[in-house]
Design an enzyme around this catalytic site. Structure first.
Site, short mmCIF file in Angstrom:
data_model
loop_
_atom_site.label_atom_id
_atom_site.label_comp_id
_atom_site.label_asym_id
_atom_site.label_seq_id
_atom_site.Cartn_x
_atom_site.Cartn_y
_atom_site.Cartn_z
N ASP A 1 -7.77 5.93 25.11
CA ASP A 1 -6.93 7.14 25.14
C ASP A 1 -7.52 8.07 26.19
O ASP A 1 -8.70 7.94 26.56
CB ASP A 1 -6.91 7.83 23.77
CG ASP A 1 -5.85 8.94 23.74
OD1 ASP A 1 -4.66 8.63 23.91
OD2 ASP A 1 -6.22 10.11 23.58
N SER A 2 -6.72 9.02 26.64
CA SER A 2 -7.25 9.98 27.61
C SER A 2 -8.27 10.90 26.93
O SER A 2 -9.08 11.51 27.60
CB SER A 2 -6.10 10.81 28.19
OG SER A 2 -5.44 11.48 27.14
N CYS B 1 -2.78 5.56 24.28
CA CYS B 1 -2.20 6.67 25.03
C CYS B 1 -0.74 6.38 25.42
O CYS B 1 -0.47 5.41 26.13
CB CYS B 1 -3.05 6.88 26.29
SG CYS B 1 -2.50 8.23 27.31
N GLU C 1 -7.13 19.48 21.67
CA GLU C 1 -8.52 19.15 22.08
C GLU C 1 -9.41 20.40 21.95
O GLU C 1 -10.61 20.28 21.75
CB GLU C 1 -8.57 18.63 23.52
CG GLU C 1 -7.94 17.26 23.73
CD GLU C 1 -8.94 16.08 23.68
OE1 GLU C 1 -10.15 16.30 23.71
OE2 GLU C 1 -8.45 14.93 23.59
N CYS D 1 2.90 11.27 21.63
CA CYS D 1 1.57 11.49 22.20
C CYS D 1 0.57 11.37 21.05
O CYS D 1 0.81 11.91 19.96
CB CYS D 1 1.50 12.88 22.82
SG CYS D 1 -0.16 13.34 23.34
N HIS E 1 -2.13 12.68 20.41
CA HIS E 1 -2.75 13.90 19.90
C HIS E 1 -1.91 14.56 18.79
O HIS E 1 -2.45 15.20 17.90
CB HIS E 1 -2.95 14.92 21.02
CG HIS E 1 -4.07 14.59 21.94
ND1 HIS E 1 -4.02 13.54 22.83
CD2 HIS E 1 -5.29 15.17 22.12
CE1 HIS E 1 -5.15 13.49 23.52
NE2 HIS E 1 -5.94 14.46 23.10
#
Ligand code: DGL
Length: 276
Positions: free
Chosen positions: A10-11, A73, A152, A184, A186
């Site tokens: 994942d990023s 991702c 984040e 996404c 996140h």
């Protein structure tokens, strides 16, 4: 029996939402997670950068003796997956196809909302897969440019994060969707805030986390390969980040179902990745 590891990319920390599903479904497997935190958010980058950076990360974890990789991702799954699949022999599983299938199965009024990064929305890939499965379904998408950094930065559960989500959901206007895809990784980490908003607005919306079907797809792939790890013990998880490992460990700890003492991240210097 095959005790090689499963790579997860994942990023950033968002892929923990996918790792959690994998740990529940396949607890005996060994995992290697890499989060390219120093170069995220990917979702606002040009496609060539997304291809280059994701390739470098997979190249790095491919030294770990992998039997499969999950591209957690959505941004990379939407814009760079062919580039990766062409480069490696192990199976590479994306999240967009499994997420699309899930959403098509659960919608009752054939109206699906997608929240995702700019790059994922602009790729149009969710729309394409969904329409292929059922051309009668209407999909509307909103790019939530700031939401990844917001999560984040630790706002997954608080009022600051909730206000950001509410603003993005308002962009759907009077589109009366009954299903929303977390496009996404996140966003499922902030699921509680999404739920609160829908409750306050008295909307009954089914939340689709592509991680669920992705985990099932990985299970099917391992079955076909006859590559399950049959060891009795729980598997181990190795974490790599391209930025501060302490900060990364703290975020993983907040979102992962793993016990704290099993979370230990190592720093991968972007310069090392370039050296390969
Ligand atoms: N978590 C990633 C995704 O699923 C992208 C976040 C980012 O923009 O880096 O799309």
């Amino acid at each position: 029996m095959d005790n090689r590891s499963i790579g997860i990319f994942d990023s950033g920390v968002g892929g923990i939402s996918v790792l959690n599903k994998l740990l529940k479904l396949l607890p005996h497997e060994n995992y290697v997670y890499i989060g390219d935190t120093i170069r995220m958010p990917y979702g606002i980058r040009p496609i060539d950068d997304i291809k280059k950076h994701s390739k470098e990360c997979i190249e790095f974890i491919s030294r770990e003796n992998l039997k499969a990789v999950v591209i957690a991702c959505n941004t990379v799954s939407s814009c760079a997956i062919d580039n990766l699949r062409d480069s490696y022999d192990f199976p590479i599983i994306d999240v967009v196809r499994p997420g699309s299938r899930d959403a098509v199965t659960v919608t009752r009024n054939n109206k699906i909302a997608l929240v995702a990064t700019d790059a994922t929305v602009h790729s149009g890939l969710y729309n394409k897969f969904i329409k292929k499965l059922n051309p009668d379904i209407e999909v509307q998408a909103v790019a939530c440019s700031d939401l990844v950094l917001n999560i984040e930065n630790g706002h997954a559960f608080d009022e600051v994060g909730k206000a950001v989500i509410k603003n993005y959901l308002d962009e759907f206007g009077d589109f009366d969707y009954d299903t929303l895809i977390f496009g996404c990784t996140h966003y499922p980490l902030a699921r509680a805030n999404f739920k609160k908003i829908f409750k306050e607005e008295e909307k009954d919306v089914f939340l689709v986390d592509p991680a669920h079907n992705t985990a099932l797809e990985l299970m099917d792939t391992l079955k076909e390969m006859n590559a399950f790890n049959d060891e009795e013990n729980e598997g181990r998880v190795k974490f790599f980040t391209t930025s501060d490992p302490k900060r990364f460990e703290k975020l993983i700890h907040e979102h992962s179902i793993l016990a704290k003492d099993k979370i230990k991240a190592s720093r991968v210097y972007v310069d090392n990745i370039f050296d390969i």
